[in-house]
Each structure stands twice: as structure tokens, then as C-alpha cells.
Design a protein around this motif. Structure first.
Motif, mmCIF file in Angstrom:
data_model
loop_
_atom_site.group_PDB
_atom_site.id
_atom_site.type_symbol
_atom_site.label_atom_id
_atom_site.label_comp_id
_atom_site.label_asym_id
_atom_site.label_seq_id
_atom_site.Cartn_x
_atom_site.Cartn_y
_atom_site.Cartn_z
ATOM 1 N N PRO A 273 -0.782 17.616 -16.382
ATOM 2 C CA PRO A 273 0.080 16.800 -16.305
ATOM 3 C C PRO A 273 -0.023 15.808 -15.101
ATOM 4 O O PRO A 273 -0.527 16.056 -14.089
ATOM 5 N N ILE A 274 0.092 14.671 -15.260
ATOM 6 C CA ILE A 274 -0.068 13.401 -14.436
ATOM 7 C C ILE A 274 1.031 12.437 -14.378
ATOM 8 O O ILE A 274 1.218 12.060 -15.374
ATOM 9 N N VAL A 275 1.732 12.166 -13.148
ATOM 10 C CA VAL A 275 2.752 11.209 -13.119
ATOM 11 C C VAL A 275 2.100 9.841 -13.173
ATOM 12 O O VAL A 275 1.300 9.535 -11.974
ATOM 13 N N ALA A 276 2.339 8.791 -13.815
ATOM 14 C CA ALA A 276 1.776 7.509 -13.687
ATOM 15 C C ALA A 276 2.574 6.392 -14.089
ATOM 16 O O ALA A 276 3.393 6.738 -14.907
ATOM 17 N N SER A 277 2.753 5.212 -13.546
ATOM 18 C CA SER A 277 3.586 4.259 -13.829
ATOM 19 C C SER A 277 3.074 3.000 -14.350
ATOM 20 O O SER A 277 2.992 2.696 -15.512
ATOM 21 N N CYS A 278 2.139 2.171 -13.423
ATOM 22 C CA CYS A 278 1.613 0.883 -13.827
ATOM 23 C C CYS A 278 0.597 1.139 -14.801
ATOM 24 O O CYS A 278 0.191 0.237 -15.675
ATOM 25 N N LEU A 279 -0.245 2.044 -14.674
ATOM 26 C CA LEU A 279 -1.788 2.252 -15.395
ATOM 27 C C LEU A 279 -2.709 1.058 -14.960
ATOM 28 O O LEU A 279 -3.351 0.789 -15.893
ATOM 29 N N GLU A 280 -2.479 0.346 -13.862
ATOM 30 C CA GLU A 280 -3.271 -0.795 -13.529
ATOM 31 C C GLU A 280 -3.877 -0.446 -11.894
ATOM 32 O O GLU A 280 -4.477 -1.348 -11.691
ATOM 33 N N GLY A 281 -3.364 0.537 -11.307
ATOM 34 C CA GLY A 281 -4.148 0.730 -10.000
ATOM 35 C C GLY A 281 -3.099 -0.124 -9.116
ATOM 36 O O GLY A 281 -3.870 -0.575 -8.008
ATOM 37 N N THR A 282 -1.993 -0.175 -9.139
ATOM 38 C CA THR A 282 -1.167 -0.926 -8.256
ATOM 39 C C THR A 282 0.083 -0.308 -7.797
ATOM 40 O O THR A 282 0.703 -0.628 -6.664
ATOM 41 N N CYS A 283 0.349 0.712 -8.132
ATOM 42 C CA CYS A 283 1.453 1.609 -7.772
ATOM 43 C C CYS A 283 1.237 3.080 -7.100
ATOM 44 O O CYS A 283 1.975 3.133 -6.156
ATOM 45 N N GLY A 284 0.019 3.276 -7.091
ATOM 46 C CA GLY A 284 -0.212 4.574 -6.302
ATOM 47 C C GLY A 284 0.110 5.830 -6.864
ATOM 48 O O GLY A 284 -0.060 6.913 -5.972
ATOM 49 N N SER A 285 0.878 5.869 -7.805
ATOM 50 C CA SER A 285 1.434 7.359 -8.285
ATOM 51 C C SER A 285 0.564 8.246 -8.747
ATOM 52 O O SER A 285 0.668 9.555 -8.484
ATOM 53 N N CYS A 286 -0.904 7.721 -9.116
ATOM 54 C CA CYS A 286 -1.728 8.933 -9.682
ATOM 55 C C CYS A 286 -2.736 9.025 -8.732
ATOM 56 O O CYS A 286 -3.896 9.609 -8.969
ATOM 57 N N GLU A 287 -2.519 8.822 -7.367
ATOM 58 C CA GLU A 287 -3.444 8.973 -6.460
ATOM 59 C C GLU A 287 -3.889 10.500 -6.235
ATOM 60 O O GLU A 287 -3.196 11.154 -6.046
ATOM 61 N N THR A 288 -5.256 10.619 -6.212
ATOM 62 C CA THR A 288 -5.716 12.155 -6.352
ATOM 63 C C THR A 288 -6.960 12.145 -5.316
ATOM 64 O O THR A 288 -7.526 11.290 -5.237
ATOM 65 N N VAL A 289 -6.981 13.461 -4.796
ATOM 66 C CA VAL A 289 -8.165 13.825 -3.890
ATOM 67 C C VAL A 289 -9.496 13.973 -4.370
ATOM 68 O O VAL A 289 -9.532 14.734 -5.465
ATOM 69 N N ILE A 290 -10.328 13.297 -3.723
ATOM 70 C CA ILE A 290 -11.870 13.551 -4.221
ATOM 71 C C ILE A 290 -12.579 14.729 -3.375
ATOM 72 O O ILE A 290 -12.464 14.706 -2.161
ATOM 73 N N LEU A 291 -13.212 15.706 -3.955
ATOM 74 C CA LEU A 291 -13.666 16.642 -3.131
ATOM 75 C C LEU A 291 -15.163 16.716 -3.020
ATOM 76 O O LEU A 291 -15.668 16.819 -2.238
ATOM 77 N N GLU A 292 -15.678 15.938 -4.418
ATOM 78 C CA GLU A 292 -17.152 15.505 -3.994
ATOM 79 C C GLU A 292 -17.220 14.797 -5.091
ATOM 80 O O GLU A 292 -16.674 14.337 -5.965
ATOM 81 N N GLY A 293 -18.660 13.897 -4.981
ATOM 82 C CA GLY A 293 -19.006 12.760 -5.590
ATOM 83 C C GLY A 293 -18.261 11.476 -4.753
ATOM 84 O O GLY A 293 -17.605 11.573 -4.101
ATOM 85 N N GLU A 294 -18.973 10.201 -5.429
ATOM 86 C CA GLU A 294 -18.744 9.201 -5.146
ATOM 87 C C GLU A 294 -17.904 8.192 -6.184
ATOM 88 O O GLU A 294 -18.189 8.235 -7.408
ATOM 89 N N ALA A 295 -16.611 7.649 -5.908
ATOM 90 C CA ALA A 295 -15.896 7.007 -6.825
ATOM 91 C C ALA A 295 -16.133 5.443 -6.738
ATOM 92 O O ALA A 295 -16.546 5.076 -5.686
ATOM 93 N N ASP A 296 -15.896 4.735 -7.960
ATOM 94 C CA ASP A 296 -16.115 3.415 -8.301
ATOM 95 C C ASP A 296 -14.557 3.179 -8.269
ATOM 96 O O ASP A 296 -14.020 3.005 -9.254
ATOM 97 N N HIS A 297 -14.160 2.614 -6.966
ATOM 98 C CA HIS A 297 -12.847 2.139 -6.689
ATOM 99 C C HIS A 297 -12.394 0.724 -7.226
ATOM 100 O O HIS A 297 -12.865 -0.176 -7.142
#
Length: 329
Positions: A273-297
């Protein structure tokens, strides 16, 4: 009131409450702008919040829209939001303007804050149109803390600009109200041309204003500029054109994310389960911790320094810049 499980930037599962709040007041305060006061139907206190926070309004048709809180954080009897009517939008603002009435009840998630007022020796607030709403409680906070500030507020016309009288009464000569039809574009070079030590710039408004403020403040110290976007930034092509893997440490699954799907969509399909609102990367509700690897932000929230730190990512839009990401999900 119900609870929603949220796997967010702290890693553990948090509980975000969904409240049903009643519309106690709906008032048009400017051309195409209404203000809504939301209260608990039973008279309970509304949740605490700080300047820069926003809430999600859950609307009919599975619409979820984010609105900045613009009232007084010390007033626990109501939450207040300002809503711009967007005829070419996706329907949320039209519902709130044309259908919603006083006495109606809305589901409200949050508050959530991605635009916090950080400590500084002085502040420069720049608002464009409805972007004034998150800045109003910031101005009040600066006054309460006796921190020097100035406000520049622009809009198409004076009649389209909400809270003008309130800001002028609150700020006196420290606010410059500059409707475009009277003054032209904001004089950002004059306002921001000289960098200031220990000062912070807070800006909210349409994308052209944000880009202009970014350009005008380019010589300011790193971290001085704080922006809040209503819509996502234009994106370049992803770092990786093909598929990549995400390992979920809490569920133990390893999933493949194809080029045409988001991390969030793949994770949700796997039953996480993931709570999300905007689905556009503007609201922050789906912010998730990165433990390994590099993200394409690819979000419009994290600062350049936060993206470089690579500690969290918004999985609704951001992708991998490496073959495998390990996420705390």
C-alpha cells in the motif's frame, strides 16, 4: 475519522488520518478565488500545522487535490484554504467552486509540509496569484518572531489577487502589491539582484515566476531559495531508457519496473500500500527512503542538495539511475 497506512520518508509505516471536515464558510475573495473554512462536525480540534503546510482534499470521482493552508496555525477550530478556479484543470477546482456548498463534508488528509519556514536572519517573500496562500502564515510568523522581511505580490489584476487588504494591513510598507496591468512584471532584479547573507527567499506561484526568481537569485548563497510548485517541472528523458529492478526490504520482494510504468504503479500492483495524491511529484506523499542505489530524481519538491544526498525519492515520478534500487518498502 479513519487511518491510512503511509510508507514514507521515515521508513516505518506511519498513520495518516483521513478526517471528515465540514465546510463552515465558502466565500469568494477575489475573481475566481474562493476561501473555504473547514471545521470538525463535532467541534473537535483540527490537526496542528505550521506555515507552509498543505492538505489533500478528497473529492468525488477519486480526485485528490492539494491546497496550502492559509489561516492561523494557532486557531485549532478550523483549517482554511484558498482555491483558484481553473477552467482548464482536471475538475477539482471547478467542483469546489461550482458544486460544493456550505455545510457539505469533505474528506481531508494531512496536513503535510514540504515548504517549511526555515530559520533565517531575514526573509524575502515573493508571491504570484494564488501562490500567496502558503506565504500568509509565514509572514505572520516572521512578524511574531520579529524577523525582518519584505513581500512582493504580483497578479494579473488587483481584483484577481486575494488577501491584498489583509497583507497590506498586516505588513504596511513591507509589502509591495504589483498587479501586472498596473505595474508590468515584478521587478525581481531590483528585489533580488544583490545577494544577502543569512536571508531566505520563499516563492510560490506559476512556473514562469518560479523560473524568473531562480534566475534572479542565482548569485545568492546555496540553499537561500525555497520554492513551492503547483505543477511539475518539465522533465528531460530518463537516465535509464530500459527497465530496472527495485528491491523492497520490508516486503522482501524484487520487482521489475518497465520503461512505461512508474515505481509506484509496480509496487502497488505487488500489493504494497502506498498513499499518493498528486502523482506528479509535487505533493510529497509518496516520499520513500533509498537504502541502496542512485535515483533519477524527477520530482518538483526536493532541493538540488536533497536530490544529491539521495536519501529519499518520490516514487510516483522518479526512477532509477542504476540497475537496481533498494527501497525501504
Amino acid at each position: 475519522m479513519s487511518d491510512v497506512a503511509v510508507r514514507g520518508a521515515q521508513g516505518a509505516v506511519d498513520i495518516e488520518q483521513v478526517r471528515r471536515l465540514r465546510v463552515a464558510r465558502k466565500e469568494q475573495v477575489a475573481t475566481d478565488v474562493v476561501v473555504l473554512d473547514l471545521v470538525d462536525p463535532d467541534g473537535a480540534e483540527v490537526p496542528a500545522w505550521a506555515p507552509g503546510a498543505h492538505v489533500d482534499l478528497v473529492l468525488p470521482g477519486d480526485l485528490v487535490r492539494q491546497y496550502s493552508l492559509c489561516g492561523d496555525p494557532a486557531d485549532r477550530t478550523r483549517l482554511q484554504v484558498g482555491v483558484l478556479r481553473e477552467a482548464e484543470g482536471r475538475g477539482g477546482s471547478l467542483y469546489l467552486h461550482d458544486t460544493l456548498t456550505e455545510g457539505d463534508v469533505l474528506e481531508v488528509r494531512g496536513p503535510r509540509n514540504n515548504f517549511r519556514l526555515e530559520p533565517a536572519g531575514s526573509y524575502v517573500f515573493v508571491a504570484g496569484g494564488i501562490g500567496v496562500t502558503p506565504l500568509i502564515p509565514m509572514v505572520a510568523e516572521a512578524i511574531a518572531r520579529e524577523i525582518p522581511f519584505e513581500v512582493m505580490y504580483g497578479g494579473r489584476t488587483r481584483s484577481s489577487m486575494s488577501y491584498v487588504d489583509h497583507l497590506e494591513a498586516l505588513c504596511g510598507e513591507r509589502v509591495s502589491v504589483r498587479p501586472q496591468d498596473e505595474h508590468g512584471l515584478l521587478d525581481l532584479a531590483g528585489l533580488l539582484g544583490e545577494p544577502r547573507e543569512d536571508a531566505a527567499i520563499y516563492c510560490c506561484g506559476p512556473e514562469p515566476l518560479l523560473q524568473a526568481v531562480e534566475a534572479a537569485s542565482a548569485a545568492w548563497p546555496t540553499g537561500a531559495l525555497h520554492l513551492e510548485r503547483f505543477s511539475p517541472k518539465e522533465l528531460e528523458a530518463p537516465v535509464l531508457a530500459g527497465s530496472f529492478e527495485v528491491e523492497l526490504t520490508l516486503s522482501g520482494e524484487v520487482l521489475t519496473v518497465p520503461p512505461d510504468r512508474s515505481i509506484m504503479a509496480v509496487v502497488e500492483e505487488a500489493g504494497v500500500p502506498i498513499v499518493a495524491s498528486c502523482l506528479e511529484g509535487t505533493c510529497g506523499s509518496c516520499e520513500t527512503v533509498i537504502l541502496e542505489g542512485e535515483a533519477d530524481h524527477r520530482d518538483s519538491i526536493l532541493t538540488a542538495a536533497e536530490q544529491e544526498a539521495n536519501e529519499t525519492m518520490m516514487i510516483c515520478v522518479s526512477r532509477a539511475a542504476c540497475p537496481r534500487l533498494v527501497l525501504e518498502l
